[in-house]
Write a protein that holds these residues in place. Structure first.
Motif, PDB file in Angstrom:
ATOM      1  N   GLN A 144       0.827  -1.208   0.000  1.00 21.83           N
ATOM      2  CA  GLN A 144       0.000   0.000   0.000  1.00 21.83           C
ATOM      3  C   GLN A 144       0.860   1.257   0.000  1.00 21.83           C
ATOM      4  O   GLN A 144       0.539   2.242  -0.677  1.00 21.83           O
ATOM      5  CB  GLN A 144      -0.938   0.002   1.208  1.00 21.83           C
ATOM      6  N   GLU A 145       1.952   1.249   0.742  1.00 22.62           N
ATOM      7  CA  GLU A 145       2.856   2.401   0.757  1.00 22.62           C
ATOM      8  C   GLU A 145       3.528   2.588  -0.604  1.00 22.62           C
ATOM      9  O   GLU A 145       3.726   3.716  -1.053  1.00 22.62           O
ATOM     10  CB  GLU A 145       3.908   2.250   1.855  1.00 22.62           C
ATOM     11  N   ARG A 170       0.999   4.155  -2.803  1.00 21.47           N
ATOM     12  CA  ARG A 170       0.854   5.562  -2.420  1.00 21.47           C
ATOM     13  C   ARG A 170       2.013   6.398  -2.966  1.00 21.47           C
ATOM     14  O   ARG A 170       1.817   7.502  -3.478  1.00 21.47           O
ATOM     15  CB  ARG A 170       0.770   5.697  -0.897  1.00 21.47           C
ATOM     16  N   GLY A 171       3.224   5.874  -2.889  1.00 24.88           N
ATOM     17  CA  GLY A 171       4.381   6.577  -3.423  1.00 24.88           C
ATOM     18  C   GLY A 171       4.280   6.771  -4.923  1.00 24.88           C
ATOM     19  O   GLY A 171       4.618   7.832  -5.451  1.00 24.88           O
ATOM     20  N   THR A 184       1.507   6.912  -6.654  1.00 23.88           N
ATOM     21  CA  THR A 184       0.439   7.884  -6.870  1.00 23.88           C
ATOM     22  C   THR A 184       0.956   9.309  -6.641  1.00 23.88           C
ATOM     23  O   THR A 184       0.641  10.224  -7.405  1.00 23.88           O
ATOM     24  CB  THR A 184      -0.754   7.599  -5.943  1.00 23.88           C
ATOM     25  N   GLN A 185       1.781   9.486  -5.604  1.00 25.86           N
ATOM     26  CA  GLN A 185       2.361  10.802  -5.353  1.00 25.86           C
ATOM     27  C   GLN A 185       3.297  11.204  -6.488  1.00 25.86           C
ATOM     28  O   GLN A 185       3.330  12.366  -6.895  1.00 25.86           O
ATOM     29  CB  GLN A 185       3.113  10.813  -4.027  1.00 25.86           C
TER      30      GLN A 185
END
Length: 171
Positions: free
Chosen positions: A26-27, A30-31, A33-34
């Motif tokens: 998940q991280e 998220r990275g 996506t950022q």
């Protein structure tokens, strides 16, 4: 019932999902996506650069060129061309970004294959793949970031050149 994990070779319970691996996955997502947000932000900044360059050049360039072309006018025009080239570089469509997975590839690798794959093994493999994709994306992003910085400096120099041309024409 247990099965052998593809990635680690360890026996794990069917349906086992290690919360630590899921969190890391998940991280990683998220990275990524950022990182995609950074690319979109840079495209927005390039659009703002187009507006600022057009505004400054039309406002100051019209005044400076009213008396003909002097040395500072040529410098400003050359800087304008440089900014234009960098803007084209910034907005040119790149197809080397990787922000998502190919569903067909995921099916063939994790679902339709002969080997059973746990969610933990999938999350682990995909998180590592995301890391590699982010590194490849970052190389492109770094080049665009440098181009944007150079274009902003050229914009400042362009404004100064137009101002010097106006002052020179006023003498």
């Amino acid at each position: 019932m247990t099965e052998r994990s593809i990635e680690t070779g360890q026996h794990v319970a069917r349906g086992d999902s290690d919360a630590r691996i899921a969190f890391i996955y998940q991280e990683a997502v998220r990275g990524l996506t950022q990182q995609q947000g950074v690319v979109e932000n840079m495209n927005t900044r390039a659009g703002s650069l187009i507006f600022a360059t057009a505004f400054a050049s039309s406002l100051l360039g019209g005044r400076a060129l009213a008396d003909g072309l002097g040395t500072w006018d040529w410098v400003a025009v050359a800087l304008l061309l440089g900014i234009g080239g960098l803007i084209v570089f910034l907005l040119w469509p790149y197809h080397k970004y990787t922000f998502r997975f190919d569903p067909e590839e995921l099916f063939s690798q994790y679902v339709d294959g002969d080997k059973a794959t746990t969610m933990s093994a999938m999350h682990r493999a995909l998180a590592l793949r995301i890391k590699a994709d982010m590194a490849a994306n970052w190389r492109v992003i770094q080049r665009l970031r440098v181009a944007l910085q150079i274009a902003l400096v050229l914009l400042l120099l362009n404004i100064l050149a137009w101002l010097f041309a106006i002052v020179q024409a006023g003498r």
